[in-house]
Motif scaffolding. Structure first.
Motif, PDB file in Angstrom:
ATOM      1  N   PRO A   1      -0.371  -8.781 -15.611  1.00  0.00           N
ATOM      2  CA  PRO A   1      -0.069 -10.100 -16.449  1.00  0.00           C
ATOM      3  C   PRO A   1       1.024 -11.232 -16.136  1.00  0.00           C
ATOM      4  N   SER A   2       1.621 -10.647 -14.795  1.00  0.00           N
ATOM      5  CA  SER A   2       2.609 -11.887 -14.144  1.00  0.00           C
ATOM      6  C   SER A   2       2.138 -11.658 -12.794  1.00  0.00           C
ATOM      7  N   LYS A   3       2.712 -12.720 -11.982  1.00  0.00           N
ATOM      8  CA  LYS A   3       2.622 -12.897 -10.644  1.00  0.00           C
ATOM      9  C   LYS A   3       3.407 -11.765  -9.731  1.00  0.00           C
ATOM     10  N   VAL A   4       4.669 -11.576 -10.570  1.00  0.00           N
ATOM     11  CA  VAL A   4       5.235 -10.618  -9.610  1.00  0.00           C
ATOM     12  C   VAL A   4       5.504  -9.240 -10.353  1.00  0.00           C
ATOM     13  N   GLY A   5       5.864  -8.182  -9.675  1.00  0.00           N
ATOM     14  CA  GLY A   5       6.182  -6.971 -10.611  1.00  0.00           C
ATOM     15  C   GLY A   5       6.306  -5.745  -9.535  1.00  0.00           C
ATOM     16  N   LEU A   6       6.124  -4.470 -10.127  1.00  0.00           N
ATOM     17  CA  LEU A   6       6.518  -3.248  -9.428  1.00  0.00           C
ATOM     18  C   LEU A   6       5.390  -2.447  -9.564  1.00  0.00           C
ATOM     19  N   ILE A   7       4.919  -1.589  -8.366  1.00  0.00           N
ATOM     20  CA  ILE A   7       3.958  -0.719  -8.638  1.00  0.00           C
ATOM     21  C   ILE A   7       4.811   0.571  -7.966  1.00  0.00           C
ATOM     22  N   VAL A   8       4.879   1.423  -8.741  1.00  0.00           N
ATOM     23  CA  VAL A   8       5.566   2.733  -8.321  1.00  0.00           C
ATOM     24  C   VAL A   8       4.596   3.870  -8.113  1.00  0.00           C
ATOM     25  N   LEU A   9       4.807   4.580  -7.073  1.00  0.00           N
ATOM     26  CA  LEU A   9       3.898   5.769  -6.795  1.00  0.00           C
ATOM     27  C   LEU A   9       4.770   7.023  -6.852  1.00  0.00           C
ATOM     28  N   ARG A  10       4.319   7.977  -7.615  1.00  0.00           N
ATOM     29  CA  ARG A  10       5.032   9.246  -7.729  1.00  0.00           C
ATOM     30  C   ARG A  10       4.060  10.334  -7.510  1.00  0.00           C
ATOM     31  N   ALA A  11       4.787  11.237  -6.643  1.00  0.00           N
ATOM     32  CA  ALA A  11       3.992  12.455  -6.033  1.00  0.00           C
ATOM     33  C   ALA A  11       4.982  13.658  -6.492  1.00  0.00           C
ATOM     34  N   LEU A  12       4.330  14.393  -7.362  1.00  0.00           N
ATOM     35  CA  LEU A  12       5.162  15.754  -7.790  1.00  0.00           C
ATOM     36  C   LEU A  12       5.257  16.874  -6.732  1.00  0.00           C
ATOM     37  N   ALA A  13       6.533  17.397  -6.517  1.00  0.00           N
ATOM     38  CA  ALA A  13       6.878  18.432  -5.765  1.00  0.00           C
ATOM     39  C   ALA A  13       6.929  19.674  -6.738  1.00  0.00           C
ATOM     40  N   PRO A  14       5.993  20.481  -6.807  1.00  0.00           N
ATOM     41  CA  PRO A  14       6.002  21.414  -8.003  1.00  0.00           C
ATOM     42  C   PRO A  14       6.902  22.396  -7.620  1.00  0.00           C
ATOM     43  N   GLU A  15       7.496  22.778  -6.231  1.00  0.00           N
ATOM     44  CA  GLU A  15       8.546  23.492  -6.322  1.00  0.00           C
ATOM     45  C   GLU A  15       9.445  22.787  -5.155  1.00  0.00           C
ATOM     46  N   ARG A  16      10.860  23.090  -5.066  1.00  0.00           N
ATOM     47  CA  ARG A  16      11.612  22.147  -4.351  1.00  0.00           C
ATOM     48  C   ARG A  16      11.201  22.214  -2.791  1.00  0.00           C
ATOM     49  N   GLY A  17      10.728  23.179  -2.258  1.00  0.00           N
ATOM     50  CA  GLY A  17      10.327  23.197  -1.013  1.00  0.00           C
ATOM     51  C   GLY A  17       9.352  22.271  -0.414  1.00  0.00           C
ATOM     52  N   LEU A  18       8.530  22.096  -1.536  1.00  0.00           N
ATOM     53  CA  LEU A  18       7.142  21.004  -1.526  1.00  0.00           C
ATOM     54  C   LEU A  18       7.598  19.546  -1.196  1.00  0.00           C
ATOM     55  N   MET A  19       8.838  19.327  -1.555  1.00  0.00           N
ATOM     56  CA  MET A  19       9.085  17.878  -1.585  1.00  0.00           C
ATOM     57  C   MET A  19       8.766  17.133  -0.317  1.00  0.00           C
ATOM     58  N   PRO A  20       9.077  17.576   1.148  1.00  0.00           N
ATOM     59  CA  PRO A  20       8.823  17.006   2.009  1.00  0.00           C
ATOM     60  C   PRO A  20       7.023  16.708   2.022  1.00  0.00           C
ATOM     61  N   MET A  21       6.161  17.452   1.578  1.00  0.00           N
ATOM     62  CA  MET A  21       4.892  17.441   1.433  1.00  0.00           C
ATOM     63  C   MET A  21       4.480  16.157   0.612  1.00  0.00           C
ATOM     64  N   ALA A  22       5.388  16.040  -0.553  1.00  0.00           N
ATOM     65  CA  ALA A  22       5.127  14.926  -1.567  1.00  0.00           C
ATOM     66  C   ALA A  22       5.527  13.805  -0.691  1.00  0.00           C
ATOM     67  N   ARG A  23       6.606  13.613  -0.114  1.00  0.00           N
ATOM     68  CA  ARG A  23       7.098  12.355   0.552  1.00  0.00           C
ATOM     69  C   ARG A  23       5.884  12.265   1.815  1.00  0.00           C
ATOM     70  N   GLN A  24       5.377  13.135   2.284  1.00  0.00           N
ATOM     71  CA  GLN A  24       4.318  12.729   3.271  1.00  0.00           C
ATOM     72  C   GLN A  24       3.163  12.163   2.761  1.00  0.00           C
TER      73      GLN A  24
END
Lengths: 192, 183
Positions: free
Chosen positions: B147-170
């Motif tokens: 609806p506007s020329k500018v805005g934000l796209i936010v991508l979210r990846a879940l780390a189901p367990e804390r140790g999986l955060m690097p994988m989500a970031r990857q």
């Protein structure tokens, strides 16, 4: 003279009433389009273009980005089931069932939406991390001191809030208030 | 007596107007909304990873600490935007926000239905320029209207367990957004 006095009085009262009402609605939240289950309240429309002007104002002021409809729905709790404030010096349990969702997370924030520092660096649980009993039920203990099982530390703060996010869920999109899913109950177990 | 009541009535009416206009003006006057917070951290039309929230610092309030997040701050002045985001193992979503933080579209990995979320973002004017047969034949081409020329796209990846955060970031590190000529 009387006219001047009258209009001054009117303007003063109007400004106080108007801005007071704005402050109240933006800090306490409003009931428009809300979905309440037990102690939990969600505003599913806040994640869509149908967001109401009050929610728009709240979001603009806080600086958060609401979870989009089609992604999930967010439930907030500021009190327990009985209406007691969530006081970090007390012990609460969260237990029961969750509505259908592919994943959920529960996070403890201070009233401004910041995480609360604690010794084990634990601020949240996901549906995958939680320890469940053989029936699939779970209990999360929200307490200032270490507990066995699913312990969510409060670090003894005066006031905290709980945010339950359901991802990939029909709640809020397909359901109406009359046909709502079960949400876990928050109960106070005692204060230290 | 009646005169006094009239003044009070006028005050209440005027108070209502003050209240409504201050609520409506809030999004226009807010200095610390999400876009303003992200502006200094994000180059335009590029996917940038956001640091997760900690008790001492968070880019925005109420960020979900179980998610790795990345943002593409877009400007469609130079053409349409193509977003490509690989799907992580657990759960990935893409949400589109206007300049004023209104989530106008959100899609998750299951709704996208494949290993990559691929979207073309354009203004309604740009969409009108797309040749019609192109629109029909490319059935798997997902077009979103901003609806506007500018805005934000936010991508979210879940780390189901804390140790999986690097994988989500990857997973999010492989995401791109880039301006394309309208076609």
């Amino acid at each position: 003279m009387r006219l001047l006095f009258g209009s001054c009085f009117t303007f003063l009262i109007a400004a106080a009433l108007g801005l007071g009402a704005t402050w109240l609605t933006l800090t306490r939240g409003v009931a428009f389009g809300s979905l309440s289950i037990g102690a939990w309240t969600a505003w599913p429309k806040s994640g869509s273009v149908d967001i109401d002007p009050y929610a728009r104002a709240i979001i603009a002021r806080s600086g958060e980005l609401p979870v989009g409809m089609g992604d999930g729905v967010t439930f907030y709790a500021h009190t327990d089931e009985a209406g007691d404030n969530l006081d970090g010096r007390c012990t609460f349990t969260i237990s029961g069932m969750t509505p259908a969702a592919r994943y959920w997370t529960v996070t403890l924030y201070d009233p401004e939406g910041r995480l609360v520092a604690n010794t084990i660096d634990r601020h949240d649980f996901t549906s995958e991390e939680i320890v469940r009993d053989s029936d699939g039920r779970f209990t999360i203990t929200v307490a200032p001191l270490a507990r066995p099982g699913n312990w969510l530390p409060t670090a003894g703060v005066e006031q905290f809030m709980l945010v339950w996010r359901l991802y990939d869920t029909p709640i809020g999109v397909a359901t109406r208030t009359a046909k709502k899913g079960p949400m876990p109950a928050i109960e106070r177990k005692g204060c230290s | 007596m009646i005169r006094g009541l009239l003044w009070i009535l006028a005050a209440i009416l005027l108070g209502g107007i003050v209240h409504l206009s201050s609520v409506l003006a809030m999004p226009q006057t807010a200095k610390q909304d999400a876009y303003s917070r992200l502006l200094p951290l994000t180059p335009v039309n590029k996917v940038v990873a956001l640091s997760g929230p900690t008790p001492d610092a968070a880019i925005m309030p109420f960020m979900d600490p179980a998610f790795a997040q990345a943002v593409c701050r877009y400007d469609l002045t130079g053409g349409m935007l193509r977003l490509i985001a690989p799907v992580s193992q657990a759960y990935t979503s893409v949400t589109f926000y206007t300049r004023k933080s209104i989530a106008y579209y959100a899609i998750n990995d299951r709704a996208a239905g494949r290993r990559m979320i691929e979207l073309d973002l354009m203004t309604p004017e740009q969409h009108a320029e797309v040749p019609e047969e192109e629109d029909v034949t490319a059935a798997d081409r997902l077009i979103i209207e901003s609806p506007s020329k500018v805005g934000l796209i936010v991508l979210r990846a879940l780390a189901p367990e804390r140790g999986l955060m690097p994988m989500a970031r990857q997973a999010l590190a492989g995401a791109t957004c880039s301006i394309q000529p309208v076609q």
